[in-house]
Design a protein around this motif. Structure first.
Motif, PDB file in Angstrom:
ATOM      1  N   TYR A 105      39.982  37.220  44.630  1.00 53.06           N
ATOM      2  CA  TYR A 105      40.865  38.312  44.208  1.00 53.06           C
ATOM      3  C   TYR A 105      41.869  38.718  45.285  1.00 53.06           C
ATOM      4  CZ  TYR A 105      37.871  41.449  46.943  1.00 53.06           C
ATOM      5  OH  TYR A 105      37.171  42.060  47.970  1.00 53.06           O
ATOM      6  N   GLY A 106      41.814  38.120  46.473  1.00 46.52           N
ATOM      7  CA  GLY A 106      42.768  38.494  47.505  1.00 46.52           C
ATOM      8  C   GLY A 106      42.618  37.632  48.736  1.00 46.52           C
ATOM      9  N   PHE A 107      43.580  37.774  49.644  1.00 48.12           N
ATOM     10  CA  PHE A 107      43.508  37.022  50.892  1.00 48.12           C
ATOM     11  C   PHE A 107      44.193  37.795  52.012  1.00 48.12           C
ATOM     12  CE2 PHE A 107      47.687  35.697  49.416  1.00 48.12           C
ATOM     13  CZ  PHE A 107      48.434  35.623  50.588  1.00 48.12           C
ATOM     14  N   ARG A 158      43.415  31.740  60.896  1.00 46.58           N
ATOM     15  CA  ARG A 158      42.213  32.099  60.136  1.00 46.58           C
ATOM     16  C   ARG A 158      42.638  32.718  58.801  1.00 46.58           C
ATOM     17  NH1 ARG A 158      38.905  35.383  64.769  1.00 46.58           N
ATOM     18  NH2 ARG A 158      40.524  36.893  64.201  1.00 46.58           N
ATOM     19  N   ILE A 159      42.275  32.028  57.727  1.00 44.35           N
ATOM     20  CA  ILE A 159      42.600  32.481  56.372  1.00 44.35           C
ATOM     21  C   ILE A 159      41.328  33.001  55.721  1.00 44.35           C
ATOM     22  CG2 ILE A 159      43.587  31.822  54.147  1.00 44.35           C
ATOM     23  CD1 ILE A 159      44.757  29.339  55.652  1.00 44.35           C
ATOM     24  N   ARG A 160      41.354  34.240  55.258  1.00 51.91           N
ATOM     25  CA  ARG A 160      40.174  34.853  54.630  1.00 51.91           C
ATOM     26  C   ARG A 160      40.442  35.059  53.139  1.00 51.91           C
ATOM     27  NH1 ARG A 160      40.854  36.978  59.594  1.00 51.91           N
ATOM     28  NH2 ARG A 160      42.284  38.558  58.776  1.00 51.91           N
ATOM     29  N   LEU A 161      39.657  34.385  52.312  1.00 52.84           N
ATOM     30  CA  LEU A 161      39.762  34.518  50.867  1.00 52.84           C
ATOM     31  C   LEU A 161      38.653  35.449  50.389  1.00 52.84           C
ATOM     32  CD1 LEU A 161      40.282  30.753  49.931  1.00 52.84           C
ATOM     33  CD2 LEU A 161      42.002  32.442  50.587  1.00 52.84           C
ATOM     34  N   LYS A 162      39.030  36.567  49.819  1.00 48.39           N
ATOM     35  CA  LYS A 162      38.049  37.552  49.358  1.00 48.39           C
ATOM     36  C   LYS A 162      37.566  37.192  47.956  1.00 48.39           C
ATOM     37  CE  LYS A 162      40.566  41.061  51.995  1.00 48.39           C
ATOM     38  NZ  LYS A 162      41.317  42.343  51.920  1.00 48.39           N
ATOM     39  N   TYR A 163      36.249  37.293  47.757  1.00 46.65           N
ATOM     40  CA  TYR A 163      35.724  36.929  46.450  1.00 46.65           C
ATOM     41  C   TYR A 163      34.599  37.865  46.020  1.00 46.65           C
ATOM     42  CZ  TYR A 163      31.526  34.770  48.528  1.00 46.65           C
ATOM     43  OH  TYR A 163      30.340  34.550  49.192  1.00 46.65           O
ATOM     44  N   SER A 214      46.350  41.293  47.342  1.00 48.11           N
ATOM     45  CA  SER A 214      45.098  41.529  46.647  1.00 48.11           C
ATOM     46  C   SER A 214      45.356  41.964  45.215  1.00 48.11           C
ATOM     47  CB  SER A 214      44.286  42.607  47.375  1.00 48.11           C
ATOM     48  OG  SER A 214      43.032  42.801  46.751  1.00 48.11           O
ATOM     49  N   MET A 215      44.424  41.604  44.337  1.00 44.36           N
ATOM     50  CA  MET A 215      44.429  42.066  42.951  1.00 44.36           C
ATOM     51  C   MET A 215      43.287  43.068  42.768  1.00 44.36           C
ATOM     52  SD  MET A 215      44.928  38.476  40.853  1.00 44.36           S
ATOM     53  CE  MET A 215      43.437  37.722  41.530  1.00 44.36           C
ATOM     54  N   PRO A 216      43.345  43.904  41.726  1.00 40.56           N
ATOM     55  CA  PRO A 216      42.205  44.784  41.422  1.00 40.56           C
ATOM     56  C   PRO A 216      40.968  43.943  41.136  1.00 40.56           C
ATOM     57  CG  PRO A 216      44.165  45.464  40.200  1.00 40.56           C
ATOM     58  CD  PRO A 216      44.475  44.132  40.808  1.00 40.56           C
ATOM     59  N   TRP A 217      39.963  44.006  42.031  1.00 44.88           N
ATOM     60  CA  TRP A 217      38.848  43.068  41.956  1.00 44.88           C
ATOM     61  C   TRP A 217      37.966  43.253  40.741  1.00 44.88           C
ATOM     62  CZ3 TRP A 217      34.035  45.344  42.158  1.00 44.88           C
ATOM     63  CH2 TRP A 217      33.985  46.631  42.712  1.00 44.88           C
ATOM     64  N   MET A 218      37.935  44.447  40.155  1.00 45.92           N
ATOM     65  CA  MET A 218      37.139  44.624  38.942  1.00 45.92           C
ATOM     66  C   MET A 218      37.841  44.046  37.723  1.00 45.92           C
ATOM     67  SD  MET A 218      35.211  48.298  39.181  1.00 45.92           S
ATOM     68  CE  MET A 218      34.203  47.840  37.771  1.00 45.92           C
ATOM     69  N   ILE A 264      42.424  31.134  42.139  1.00 43.39           N
ATOM     70  CA  ILE A 264      43.146  32.267  42.750  1.00 43.39           C
ATOM     71  C   ILE A 264      44.564  32.186  42.343  1.00 43.39           C
ATOM     72  CG2 ILE A 264      43.794  31.133  44.861  1.00 43.39           C
ATOM     73  CD1 ILE A 264      42.987  33.360  46.405  1.00 43.39           C
ATOM     74  N   GLU A 265      45.294  32.931  42.666  1.00 43.75           N
ATOM     75  CA  GLU A 265      46.702  32.969  42.417  1.00 43.75           C
ATOM     76  C   GLU A 265      47.493  32.613  43.651  1.00 43.75           C
ATOM     77  OE1 GLU A 265      48.692  36.619  42.832  1.00 43.75           O
ATOM     78  OE2 GLU A 265      46.807  37.637  43.070  1.00 43.75           O
ATOM     79  N   PRO A 266      48.682  32.192  43.468  1.00 42.48           N
ATOM     80  CA  PRO A 266      49.503  31.990  44.640  1.00 42.48           C
ATOM     81  C   PRO A 266      50.293  33.246  44.870  1.00 42.48           C
ATOM     82  CG  PRO A 266      50.578  31.045  42.758  1.00 42.48           C
ATOM     83  CD  PRO A 266      49.369  31.775  42.274  1.00 42.48           C
TER      84      PRO A 266
END
Length: 361
Positions: free
Chosen positions: A74-76, A161-166, A125-129, A5-7
């Motif tokens: 791609y995001g959090f 609560r940290i949510r990492l989207k994938y 968030s980044m563009p997930w595609m 992921i990115e910081p």
């Protein structure tokens, strides 16, 4: 093939000297399908006598968790709740950091900061595609956080609560593999805050990347009284990005972000030198202790065929940095290689005993 992921923004701050370790707190990670949920807590937060600044910080123990799935981050997002599940102000999160101890930073042979956030960060968030930072089953993640209580009221059983989207592996997207990077004016190791003299001042750090690639997203973390931060290619005398504080009612609420991918990114080269410089304007006649900080962080896409480097655990700088973010030692370091060793000057090499203070991962 899995990537990592990115910081999106870096917040590595711990201001204040009155701190406590929340020994009862635990860190867990669970796969919710499309999200990795990291929970830190529960923690009791007493009312602070200095509610405006929240200088009474609580450090949950640093913990290492294992990623339970393959995917592309791609995001959090994150929130804070009490024992009854009531949502609390996110100002309670002074900062949190996720660290990969097995891969190195782009600009230094230290552990890679996967992502970090603070009170002014918010969801990212980044563009997930388009972009994804891969994680894999069993990958180690070090979770470090600081909470404080600027609300003026006590809160019990608090959990971060940290949510990492994938995105799942096996799909045709994301199209590009990207990785996090950061460059701090207080590199190479130790606490990252610094004192601000009266008037205008600046601080810089120069480094070269370990590999060729493109900067796709860049952001920053600053403190109050910052005027701007600049990331530049010293070799070509080119400013790549300049960030500015975002304020609301006279208080720092964020920093502008550069989405360089909109123009194909900015290419960087291992034989070039890059510099981050932060500028401050202290309006008082006094030195503001630990009042400054400046770090750029973002998303880096390696050139085709580039493999992200793993760490050399025998490197003395890697060892020192790891001891610091694991809170074994604390202090500020002037670190240089000399005969393969590390020289630490100033308030450096102090062994942690009991309550950690001024810990900046």
């Amino acid at each position: 093939m899995v990537k990592r992921i990115e910081p999106w923004l870096v917040c590595l701050v711990v201001g204040g000297v009155h701190t406590a370790v929340a020994q009862e707190s635990q860190v867990t990670i669970n796969d919710l399908g499309g999200e990795l949920l990291i929970e830190v807590g529960p923690i009791d937060l007493p009312a602070s006598a200095d509610a405006d600044h929240g200088h009474h910080g609580i450090f949950p123990p640093v913990a290492t968790v294992s990623v339970p799935t393959h995917g592309y981050l791609y995001g959090f997002d994150y929130d804070v709740v009490d024992a009854q599940g009531n949502e609390l102000p996110t100002d309670i999160v002074h900062h949190f950091n996720l660290i990969d101890p097995d891969h190195q930073e782009l600009f230094l042979p230290i552990s890679q900061r996967m992502m970090a956030a603070g009170k002014e960060t918010g969801a990212q968030s980044m563009p997930w595609m388009l972009f994804g930072y891969p994680v894999y089953v069993g990958q180690r993640v070090v979770v470090s956080a600081m909470l404080h209580n600027p609300t003026g009221a006590p809160h019990n059983g608090v959990s971060l609560r940290i949510r990492l989207k994938y995105v799942d592996v096996g799909r045709p997207w994301p199209f590009f593999e990207v990785y996090p990077f950061q460059l701090d004016v207080a590199f190479p190791a130790g606490d990252k805050s610094f004192d601000l003299p009266p008037g205008r001042s600046s601080r810089s750090y120069d480094a070269s990347p370990a590999m060729e690639g493109r900067m796709m997203v860049i952001g920053s973390h600053l403190h109050e009284n910052a005027t701007n931060i600049v990331f530049e290619d010293v070799t070509t005398e080119r400013v790549i990005w300049e960030g500015f504080p975002v304020e609301e009612n006279g208080r720092l609420t964020g920093v502008t972000m550069g989405r360089l991918y909109r123009k194909g990114g900015v290419k960087v080269f291992p034989d070039h030198t890059y510099r981050v410089t932060v500028f401050y304007e202290n309006p008082t006649d006094d030195v503001i202790a630990a009042g400054g900080m400046g770090v750029v962080a973002g998303v880096f896409m390696p050139s085709r065929g580039g493999a992200w480097p793993r760490v050399d655990v025998s490197d003395p700088l890697y060892a020192l940095d790891r001891e610091h973010y694991m809170r074994v030692v604390r202090g500020k370091y002037d670190v240089i290689k000399e005969g393969g060793g590390v020289i630490a000057e100033g308030d450096a090499g102090e062994q942690m005993e009991g309550t950690p203070a001024h810990v900046h991962n």
